[in-house]
Design a protein around this motif. Structure first.
Motif, mmCIF file in Angstrom:
data_model
loop_
_atom_site.group_PDB
_atom_site.id
_atom_site.type_symbol
_atom_site.label_atom_id
_atom_site.label_comp_id
_atom_site.label_asym_id
_atom_site.label_seq_id
_atom_site.Cartn_x
_atom_site.Cartn_y
_atom_site.Cartn_z
ATOM 1 N N ARG A 365 33.398 13.966 62.564
ATOM 2 C CA ARG A 365 33.884 12.942 63.481
ATOM 3 C C ARG A 365 33.064 11.653 63.371
ATOM 4 N NH1 ARG A 365 36.732 13.627 68.071
ATOM 5 N NH2 ARG A 365 36.257 15.866 68.138
ATOM 6 N N LEU A 366 31.747 11.803 63.351
ATOM 7 C CA LEU A 366 30.875 10.628 63.360
ATOM 8 C C LEU A 366 30.802 9.953 61.991
ATOM 9 C CD1 LEU A 366 28.122 12.107 65.663
ATOM 10 C CD2 LEU A 366 29.608 10.168 66.203
ATOM 11 N N SER A 367 30.999 10.701 60.925
ATOM 12 C CA SER A 367 31.062 10.074 59.599
ATOM 13 C C SER A 367 32.272 9.138 59.508
ATOM 14 C CB SER A 367 31.137 11.144 58.504
ATOM 15 O OG SER A 367 29.962 11.936 58.485
ATOM 16 N N ALA A 368 33.404 9.572 60.053
ATOM 17 C CA ALA A 368 34.584 8.707 60.080
ATOM 18 C C ALA A 368 34.343 7.489 60.969
ATOM 19 C CB ALA A 368 35.792 9.496 60.581
ATOM 20 N N GLU A 369 33.634 7.705 62.061
ATOM 21 C CA GLU A 369 33.323 6.576 62.953
ATOM 22 C C GLU A 369 32.396 5.579 62.271
ATOM 23 O OE1 GLU A 369 33.390 4.475 66.684
ATOM 24 O OE2 GLU A 369 34.682 5.933 65.698
ATOM 25 N N TRP A 370 31.463 6.077 61.474
ATOM 26 C CA TRP A 370 30.521 5.202 60.767
ATOM 27 C C TRP A 370 31.241 4.303 59.771
ATOM 28 C CZ3 TRP A 370 25.961 3.200 61.292
ATOM 29 C CH2 TRP A 370 25.273 2.675 60.194
ATOM 30 N N GLU A 371 32.315 4.779 59.209
ATOM 31 C CA GLU A 371 33.084 3.940 58.293
ATOM 32 C C GLU A 371 33.702 2.745 59.012
ATOM 33 O OE1 GLU A 371 33.333 4.241 54.977
ATOM 34 O OE2 GLU A 371 31.816 5.813 55.199
ATOM 35 N N ARG A 372 34.007 2.894 60.293
ATOM 36 C CA ARG A 372 34.638 1.819 61.064
ATOM 37 C C ARG A 372 33.617 0.928 61.763
ATOM 38 N NH1 ARG A 372 37.936 6.262 62.446
ATOM 39 N NH2 ARG A 372 36.806 6.514 64.407
ATOM 40 N N HIS A 373 32.618 1.551 62.375
ATOM 41 C CA HIS A 373 31.694 0.824 63.237
ATOM 42 C C HIS A 373 30.258 1.211 62.890
ATOM 43 C CE1 HIS A 373 35.291 1.404 66.116
ATOM 44 N NE2 HIS A 373 35.418 0.234 65.494
ATOM 45 N N LYS A 374 29.505 0.268 62.366
ATOM 46 C CA LYS A 374 28.139 0.568 61.938
ATOM 47 C C LYS A 374 27.132 0.056 62.969
ATOM 48 C CE LYS A 374 29.007 0.986 56.995
ATOM 49 N NZ LYS A 374 30.434 1.285 57.154
ATOM 50 N N SER A 375 27.318 0.470 64.205
ATOM 51 C CA SER A 375 26.390 0.085 65.265
ATOM 52 C C SER A 375 25.225 1.069 65.305
ATOM 53 C CB SER A 375 27.098 0.082 66.618
ATOM 54 O OG SER A 375 27.464 1.405 66.986
ATOM 55 N N VAL A 376 24.181 0.706 66.031
ATOM 56 C CA VAL A 376 23.016 1.589 66.129
ATOM 57 C C VAL A 376 23.370 2.862 66.897
ATOM 58 C CG1 VAL A 376 21.311 -0.251 65.933
ATOM 59 C CG2 VAL A 376 22.226 0.321 68.187
ATOM 60 N N GLN A 377 24.312 2.778 67.837
ATOM 61 C CA GLN A 377 24.704 3.981 68.573
ATOM 62 C C GLN A 377 25.356 5.002 67.646
ATOM 63 O OE1 GLN A 377 25.249 0.858 69.737
ATOM 64 N NE2 GLN A 377 23.806 0.916 71.466
ATOM 65 N N VAL A 378 26.221 4.541 66.751
ATOM 66 C CA VAL A 378 26.869 5.463 65.811
ATOM 67 C C VAL A 378 25.841 6.008 64.820
ATOM 68 C CG1 VAL A 378 28.701 5.716 64.104
ATOM 69 C CG2 VAL A 378 29.053 4.229 66.075
ATOM 70 N N ALA A 379 24.943 5.146 64.351
ATOM 71 C CA ALA A 379 23.922 5.602 63.408
ATOM 72 C C ALA A 379 23.052 6.692 64.024
ATOM 73 C CB ALA A 379 23.059 4.417 62.968
ATOM 74 N N ASP A 380 22.643 6.500 65.265
ATOM 75 C CA ASP A 380 21.809 7.513 65.935
ATOM 76 C C ASP A 380 22.567 8.818 66.103
ATOM 77 O OD1 ASP A 380 19.633 8.482 67.879
ATOM 78 O OD2 ASP A 380 21.433 8.495 69.130
ATOM 79 N N ALA A 381 23.816 8.740 66.580
ATOM 80 C CA ALA A 381 24.585 9.959 66.818
ATOM 81 C C ALA A 381 24.844 10.714 65.519
ATOM 82 C CB ALA A 381 25.904 9.612 67.512
ATOM 83 N N LEU A 382 25.180 9.979 64.448
ATOM 84 C CA LEU A 382 25.432 10.636 63.167
ATOM 85 C C LEU A 382 24.156 11.260 62.612
ATOM 86 C CD1 LEU A 382 27.166 11.389 60.783
ATOM 87 C CD2 LEU A 382 26.909 9.059 59.891
ATOM 88 N N GLY A 383 23.045 10.547 62.726
ATOM 89 C CA GLY A 383 21.776 11.115 62.267
ATOM 90 C C GLY A 383 21.431 12.404 63.002
ATOM 91 N N TRP A 384 21.668 12.417 64.304
ATOM 92 C CA TRP A 384 21.360 13.623 65.080
ATOM 93 C C TRP A 384 22.280 14.773 64.701
ATOM 94 C CZ3 TRP A 384 17.513 15.676 67.197
ATOM 95 C CH2 TRP A 384 17.629 16.672 68.176
ATOM 96 N N ALA A 385 23.568 14.481 64.507
ATOM 97 C CA ALA A 385 24.499 15.538 64.103
ATOM 98 C C ALA A 385 24.117 16.110 62.745
ATOM 99 C CB ALA A 385 25.922 14.995 64.075
ATOM 100 N N LEU A 386 23.719 15.261 61.809
ATOM 101 C CA LEU A 386 23.285 15.739 60.499
ATOM 102 C C LEU A 386 22.051 16.624 60.624
ATOM 103 C CD1 LEU A 386 23.853 12.462 58.468
ATOM 104 C CD2 LEU A 386 25.005 14.646 58.037
ATOM 105 N N HIS A 387 21.126 16.244 61.500
ATOM 106 C CA HIS A 387 19.936 17.066 61.722
ATOM 107 C C HIS A 387 20.311 18.441 62.253
ATOM 108 C CE1 HIS A 387 16.123 18.494 63.343
ATOM 109 N NE2 HIS A 387 16.678 18.561 64.539
ATOM 110 N N ARG A 388 21.279 18.476 63.162
ATOM 111 C CA ARG A 388 21.676 19.755 63.754
ATOM 112 C C ARG A 388 22.357 20.670 62.743
ATOM 113 N NH1 ARG A 388 19.512 21.307 68.408
ATOM 114 N NH2 ARG A 388 21.448 22.289 69.118
ATOM 115 N N THR A 389 22.855 20.100 61.632
ATOM 116 C CA THR A 389 23.429 20.933 60.564
ATOM 117 C C THR A 389 22.418 21.184 59.450
ATOM 118 O OG1 THR A 389 24.323 18.976 59.441
ATOM 119 C CG2 THR A 389 25.749 20.091 61.021
ATOM 120 N N GLY A 390 21.184 20.729 59.626
ATOM 121 C CA GLY A 390 20.143 20.990 58.633
ATOM 122 C C GLY A 390 20.029 19.964 57.533
#
Length: 504
Positions: A365-390
């Motif tokens: 979900r957040l990878s698709a959002e990053w393609e549209r909106h490269k704000s710091v909020q999206v970057a933080d959320a995507l980074g955290w989701a990636l961490h939770r998947t290892g």
């Protein structure tokens, strides 16, 4: 003295006019009235009565300022009745669309957005954008920002700016759109242009937003204080106080945040956003029961997904998992409803899924959002989701994008620290855990204690750190060589005396 008292008690003699005096007085009055009309003729808008509720709300909506709930309801009813009989009034359709948008902001009800879109599109049908329907165009940009469709908002804002560069209402739309897209330099330029064109509440609010995103907290506070001075209606003042409370909370001053939110509620009891802000402050102060009460009150007025997530995590932290699960289920329902109404809830849903659901779905979900909106909020959320998947290596790249701009966020610092810890970089993890707790020790009732535990487990720097770099013996000033004495300067020779003529 008794004579004076007696005269004072006598009634004043009546004023009488003879026929001649009456004619003269009437003639003088006619001349004066005629002269006044020549100087300033009567206008249809002349009215000594104060503006009514719908007029007050229309003025606020036109200025892009918060409107009182009662006034807003009156404005909506008035314009709906009007356009039912005057379907070709483009200006009234635009006002109605903007009023629906303000209702959506006050109530967090996504159902207002389709109604606003319908009204604004009707205005553009009657008077197209090519003919300068700037109010409807600006409304469409504001609607897109509210739905977090920042690319569309940018197009509308830039279209208004291209047709009317000095029309100030385009620039709040552009500030919000550029911020959502992650173009913070463009957002700052748009904010500065707005300040040049029109000083006032909207300009001060956007300046505070830009300064906060860059990490310039003191400038943000000054801008909000200026906004408080520019605010006139109670709803405007209450909104500024709410924003001041949010800034105080973000810098870790929960007591000050509580004072500001309570002041906002005293100024405008219908300010539901301040109820959510007060709940955050109470939770940070350890007053969990009161915080739960305020969250429930706020959600009863504004069922926002973010508030629902915060209440669920607070209940989890209080050992009430069954109640927390009810909130998480409500979050999914609210997000689905918002999505159906065109609202982008990717960030809130992504953070929820990363911590309490399917982390891999959050990454998608957040990878698709990053393609549209490269704000710091999206970057933080995507980074955290990636961490939770290892996937910590990829996660760190996004965490750096979120934290390097300057925004001082305890959540962002905590996320980055845990990613660095996963990569084995304990020194960096320690630094960012300390930053998170220094920025706001009560940033989350669930993650705050986890940050303290992580910092304790990381421990102190290993041997060879700064504590081992001190000299073993006391420092003694070295004996420096003495400077050579300066050589004496040669004295100029006195001129030889010439012999006098008599001596010859």
């Amino acid at each position: 003295m008794d004579g004076f008292d007696e005269q004072a008690r006598q009634p004043a003699p009546p004023v009488t006019f003879t026929g001649r005096k009456t004619v003269v007085a009437a003639a003088v009055a006619v001349v004066l009235i005629a002269g006044a009309l020549l100087i300033r003729p009567a206008r249809t808008g002349d009215d000594a009565r104060p503006p009514g509720p719908s007029e007050r709300a229309a003025a606020a909506v036109g200025m892009g300022a918060p409107a009182a709930a009662v006034d807003l309801t009156a404005l909506v009813a008035d314009r709906e009745k009007w356009v039912a009989a005057h379907a070709d009034d483009d200006a009234s359709w635009a006002v109605l669309g903007s009023a629906y948008l303000e209702q959506a902001r006050r109530t967090a009800g996504s159902g207002w957005y389709p109604k606003a879109e319908k009204a604004l599109k009707r205005s553009l049908e009657v008077r197209p954008a090519e003919k300068g329907n700037f109010d409807a165009m600006t409304g469409m940009g504001t609607l897109a920002n509210a739905r977090r469709d920042f690319g569309t908002a940018k197009k509308w804002g830039e279209l208004v700016r291209a047709q009317a560069p000095r029309r100030w209402t385009a620039y709040p739309v552009l500030v919000d759109a550029y911020t959502g897209l992650g173009d913070y330099k463009a957002a700052q330029k748009a904010m500065e242009r707005l300040q040049e064109l029109r000083e006032g509440l909207p300009a001060h609010l956007r300046a505070a937003q830009v300064y906060r995103d860059r990490g310039w907290r003191e400038d943000a506070v000054v801008s909000l204080e200026q906004a408080a001075g520019a605010a006139k209606a109670p709803a405007e003042k209450a909104y500024v106080l709410f924003r001041l409370g949010e800034l105080a909370f973000e810098r870790g001053d929960a007591a000050e945040a509580l004072l500001q939110q309570e002041a906002a509620l005293r100024t405008d009891p219908a300010q539901a956003e301040a109820l959510g802000g007060r709940a955050r402050a109470l939770a940070a102060l350890g007053r969990g029961g009161e915080a739960v009460r305020d969250y429930r009150l706020a959600l009863g007025r504004t069922p926002a997904p973010l508030l629902t997530l915060e209440l669920g995590e607070l209940l989890d932290s209080l050992g009430r998992p069954e109640e927390a699960r009810v909130q998480y289920e409500a979050l999914s329902v609210l997000a689905a409803r918002g999505t159906a109404d065109g609202v982008d809830e990717a960030v809130v849903l992504g953070l929820f899924e990363a911590d309490h659901g399917d982390a891999q779905a959050a990454v998608v979900r957040l990878s698709a959002e990053w393609e549209r909106h490269k704000s710091v909020q999206v970057a933080d959320a995507l980074g955290w989701a990636l961490h939770r998947t290892g996937e910590d290596t990829a996660a760190l790249e996004h965490a750096k994008k979120a934290t390097d701009l300057g925004l001082r966020s305890a959540d962002f610092a905590y996320h980055r620290a845990m990613i660095e810890r996963g990569l084995g970089d304990e020194a960096a993890a320690r630094r960012h855990l300390q930053e998170a707790l220094r920025t706001n020790p009560g940033f989350s009732p669930l993650r705050g204690p986890l940050a303290k535990e992580a910092l304790a487990s990381v421990g102190q720097p290993s041997a060879g750190g700064p504590e081992n770099m001190q000299p073993r013996t006391p420092w003694v000033a070295p004996e420096l060589p003495k400077p050579n004495p300066p050589k004496p300067k040669p004295q100029p020779k006195a001129p030889e005396a010439k012999p006098s003529p008599s001596a010859r």
